[in-house]
Design an enzyme around this catalytic site. Structure first.
Site, PDB file in Angstrom:
ATOM      1  CE1 TYR A  39      -3.094  -2.993   0.489  1.00  0.00           C
ATOM      2  CE2 TYR A  39      -3.629  -2.177   2.683  1.00  0.00           C
ATOM      3  CZ  TYR A  39      -3.827  -3.088   1.663  1.00  0.00           C
ATOM      4  OH  TYR A  39      -4.758  -4.083   1.824  1.00  0.00           O
ATOM      5  CG  HIS A  97      -0.947  -8.509   0.617  1.00  0.00           C
ATOM      6  ND1 HIS A  97      -0.644  -7.171   0.576  1.00  0.00           N
ATOM      7  CD2 HIS A  97      -2.271  -8.584   0.352  1.00  0.00           C
ATOM      8  CE1 HIS A  97      -1.735  -6.472   0.298  1.00  0.00           C
ATOM      9  NE2 HIS A  97      -2.731  -7.317   0.154  1.00  0.00           N
TER      10      HIS A  97
END
Length: 267
Positions: A39, A97
């Site tokens: 991110y 992730h």
């Protein structure tokens, strides 16, 4: 240790936008923050937390290891970098992730490196994200089911992911729902709007309450104070069995997140 039922997501929020979102959320009473290496906002999230004045031990902070850092030689160093950015000595939860594309790094290698990070005190809990059943089985074999706190998956009224949920529950692995509002699609749904009107609630509150009543953790994001406050109130909304059945009937296996070259073979 348990996974909080409600938190703040920060996907796609960066710089001043994410700082404002996190600080506003913490002011309103949020105490769970979800971020990730990819991110590119961990430093901004860390700044927001530091400036909020909320004590670290009141917070539950999650980050996620990106695919480029899944090997045994990169995982712990990358997590230490994340901790520096987040201005903390540990995170409460660290997830893989996405599974390594093409299995270039085995699930066993990345999960055992993640377990070593837990044993070193860098993270309190560990888990997985975007893992279908076959890879969940590999993760369990690698580190034991007792070391897998959650599987964070896309889950919303149009993709209820029942096979993965069923397997996870049989193993005792908690489910965290991301994209719970289906990029806002669910908020326009006539069925959900009717339920919202019935309860004098917002459509977002209805969807979040639905997910939490099914036992999932949710991490909605927003940049608007009113929406952040409204989402938080979803914890107080109780849907009845008729509401739940109507939302269950919306499932159409409509997946929104399946990046080329990254997505595994979905169940």
């Amino acid at each position: 240790m348990t996974i909080p039922a409600f938190g703040l997501g920060t996907f796609r929020l960066q710089d001043d936008v994410v700082i404002h979102s996190v600080k506003t959320a913490l002011e309103l009473g949020y105490r769970t923050i979800d971020t990730a290496q990819i991110y590119e906002n961990e430093a901004a999230v860390g700044q927001a937390i530091a400036e909020s004045g909320v004590a670290r031990d009141e917070l539950f902070v999650t980050t996620k290891i990106w695919v480029e850092n899944l090997s045994v030689d990169k995982l712990i160093p990358s997590l230490k970098e994340s901790l520096v950015k987040l201005r903390t000595d540990y995170v409460d939860l660290t997830l893989i992730h996405w599974p390594s594309p093409g299995a270039s790094v085995s699930v066993k290698e990345s999960m055992q490196a993640l377990l070593a990070a837990k044993e070193a005190g860098l993270t309190r809990q560990i888990g997985i994200s975007n893992f279908p059943i076959a890879l969940m089985k590999e993760a369990i074999e690698a580190v034991g089911v007792e070391n897998i706190a959650t599987n964070q998956i896309e889950l919303h009224p149009y993709l209820q992911n029942e096979q993965v949920v069923k397997f996870a529950r049989e193993q005792g692995i908690h489910i965290t729902s991301y994209m719970t509002l289906a990029y806002g699609e669910a908020l326009k749904d006539g069925v959900i709007q009717a339920i919202a009107q019935k309860h004098r609630a917002t459509p977002a509150q209805v969807v979040l309450a639905w997910a939490m009543q099914l036992g999932y953790a949710v991490i909605p994001s927003s940049t608007k104070r009113d929406n952040l406050a409204g989402n938080l109130q979803a914890q107080d909304l109780q849907l009845d069995s008729d509401d739940m059945d109507k939302i269950h009937a919306l499932d159409r296996r409509h997946r929104l997140v399946s990046p080329d070259g990254l997505a595994p073979a979905w169940d």
